[in-house]
Design a protein around this motif. Structure first.
Motif, PDB file in Angstrom:
ATOM      1  N   TYR A 186      -3.920   3.973   3.352  1.00 29.85           N
ATOM      2  CA  TYR A 186      -4.054   4.548   2.011  1.00 29.85           C
ATOM      3  C   TYR A 186      -2.785   5.342   1.729  1.00 29.85           C
ATOM      4  N   LYS A 187      -2.163   5.055   0.579  1.00 30.98           N
ATOM      5  CA  LYS A 187      -0.839   5.612   0.274  1.00 30.98           C
ATOM      6  C   LYS A 187       0.107   5.179   1.402  1.00 30.98           C
ATOM      7  N   THR A 188       0.653   6.130   2.156  1.00 25.99           N
ATOM      8  CA  THR A 188       1.564   5.759   3.249  1.00 25.99           C
ATOM      9  C   THR A 188       0.966   6.019   4.618  1.00 25.99           C
ATOM     10  N   ASN A 189      -0.289   6.468   4.680  1.00 28.35           N
ATOM     11  CA  ASN A 189      -0.896   6.858   5.948  1.00 28.35           C
ATOM     12  C   ASN A 189      -1.985   5.879   6.371  1.00 28.35           C
ATOM     13  N   ARG A 195       3.807  11.662   5.608  1.00 30.30           N
ATOM     14  CA  ARG A 195       4.176  10.274   5.325  1.00 30.30           C
ATOM     15  C   ARG A 195       4.176   9.487   6.628  1.00 30.30           C
ATOM     16  N   GLU A 196       3.625   8.273   6.552  1.00 30.43           N
ATOM     17  CA  GLU A 196       3.579   7.357   7.696  1.00 30.43           C
ATOM     18  C   GLU A 196       2.862   8.006   8.880  1.00 30.43           C
TER      19      GLU A 196
END
Length: 482
Positions: free
Chosen positions: A305-308, A348-349
């Motif tokens: 979800y998103k960048t995670n 992020r990530e």
């Protein structure tokens, strides 16, 4: 006396005497002809054009008086000095400065915006993005802080603000934030973002917007953002959690309602009553402020979800799932079932694991136990480490698998229940998955355990004694001689 005699008597010119007789108050110098600037007049059109073009350019890349002087000198042969250029640019700016209309605010309407400030949450200094909603008629306010100014934070701020006031504004004035406005059409109408449109429909609010880049169109809430930063966030707030910080902010908003502002004979709270009378009632159910989307579970039992990436039970690998992202958590489901809940990460990530999700797979692939990333950093009570050591010492690889089976009890029971059973098993010397499971069930069912090891010889016993220094005497020369 005559004017000539008065001039001679007072030592002034006859023109000054004539003005004194004509005016009761000195009129000052009155220019009879426009200013003539022979060196500049031929270049004013060029300067005006440059300054006019600058209005559509970034503020930090516009002409300064010095840069205009240099360009006129190098490109157009200007022979004058810098001072007349500087004076003309200053006067040009004054002539073209915007003038505003004084506004009056009727009860029942609001303005909303986001601001930023530095805070310390849980010992970590970070940037807080705070939602601010202002009722311009009464100057009543609501402020709530978030880790990021996401669309979910915008909606969550509205939900809490309406609950705080106990009513819904008839209309709210916004800027053109991308979380709210997906696109500005050529005719000026706004195409709303999906989640924002749902919230407006749920509460039946009329949305209004300021001009792009013109914060003064919603000056009341802009002033509230500055007021909140100066008064609520100086010195830098320090709270253990976001919830504790937001509870404190709500209390500050309540206290402010007893203030009486300049130009008003009533307190904010007294004027707020007129706002509340004009506002709409709250709907029976509050709006669910979450972003809803879908995803697919990867081969690592992760959903992005998103960048995670967030983990789900390994049984759902390679399946399609739905995702609901709230301000503070991410909920993942399949069909009508919720299969995972996680605290939301704003990094992020990042990879967010629930170790329990991977235990069935680790039980089968026990060789991956020591290097399993989901288990790294899992903060378990000390009794679990003792149980693992004793099981591995007794049965090596099989003991490790049996320890994972004990951990799998966390799929069904609470940590406190399993922890209590492990402590009891260690005290009794019953180092076995069957024993721990029996103790957990007895605790849940509130019945005494019937774990008599004499009747179950196949259950291994463990005796953990305190080591005595005398046991090592045999290793010394004196001990061997004796």
């Amino acid at each position: 006396m005559s004017q000539r005699e008065a001039a001679r008597h007072f030592g002034i010119s006859r023109d000054s005497v004539r003005k004194i007789l004509a005016f009761s108050v000195p009129p000052g110098y009155r220019r009879s002809a426009p200013i003539r600037r022979p060196k500049l007049d031929g270049f004013t059109g060029i300067i005006d054009q440059w300054l006019s073009e600058d209005r559509g350019r970034p503020r930090k890349q516009r002409h300064t008086a010095k840069r205009i002087f240099e360009r006129l000198r190098d490109e157009h042969g200007f022979a004058g000095g810098y001072t007349i250029i500087k004076d003309y640019v200053r006067e040009h700016g004054r002539r073209h400065r915007e003038v505003f209309v004084p506004l009056t605010h009727t009860p029942g309407h609001a303005q909303a915006d986001f601001g930023e400030a530095v805070v310390v949450i849980g010992g970590v200094e970070q940037k807080a993005h705070f939602f601010a909603l202002d009722l311009p008629h009464s100057d009543a306010c609501y402020v709530r802080a978030y880790p990021a100014a996401t669309a979910e934070a915008w909606m969550d701020g509205h939900v809490h603000a309406f609950a705080f006031f106990g009513a819904v504004p008839r209309s709210i004035l916004y800027d053109n934030d991308r979380c709210l406005v997906a696109k500005i059409e050529p005719d000026g109408t706004r195409r709303r973002a999906r989640l924002f449109s749902k919230m407006l429909s749920h509460y039946v609010i009329r949305d209004r917007y300021g001009r792009p880049g013109k914060g003064n169109d919603k000056g009341s809430v802009e002033g509230l953002v500055g007021y909140s930063r100066r008064n609520f966030m100086v010195p830098i707030p320090n709270f253990p959690t976001w919830d504790a910080f937001n509870d404190w902010l709500e209390e500050q908003c309540r206290k402010r309602q007893s203030d009486k502002l300049r130009g008003h004979n009533e307190t904010i709270g007294e004027r707020l009553q007129r706002d509340l009378d004009a506002m709409a009632t709250l709907p029976a159910l509050s709006f669910e402020a979450c972003d809803q989307t879908s995803g697919r579970v990867s081969s690592l039992a992760l959903v992005r979800y998103k960048t995670n990436d967030y983990s789900v039970p390994v049984a759902y690998g390679h399946r399609d799932v739905w995702i609901r992202a709230y301000v503070d958590r991410v909920v993942i489901g399949s069909g009508g079932e919720v299969i995972a809940r996680h605290l939301r990460s704003y990094d992020r990530e990042d990879m967010v694991f629930d170790p329990v999700h991977y235990l069935p797979l680790i039980e089968k692939k026990i060789g991956a136990f020591e290097q399993a990333a989901p288990l790294a950093g899992w903060d378990l009570p000390k009794a679990f480490a003792t149980l693992q050591r004793l099981m591995e010492a007794r049965l090596l690889k099989a003991g490790r698998r049996e320890y994972v089976q004990v951990l799998r009890l966390l799929e069904t029971f609470e940590m406190e229940e399993v922890h209590a059973a492990v402590r009891t098993a260690l005290r009794m010397g019953a180092i076995s998955f069957d024993a721990v499971k029996h103790l957990v069930l007895c605790q849940v069912e509130r019945r005494p355990p019937r774990l008599d090891l004499d009747g179950y010889p196949y259950l291994p016993r463990a005796r953990v004694a305190t080591t005595s220094p005398a046991s090592y005497m045999c290793l010394t020369a004196a001990g061997q001689a004796s």
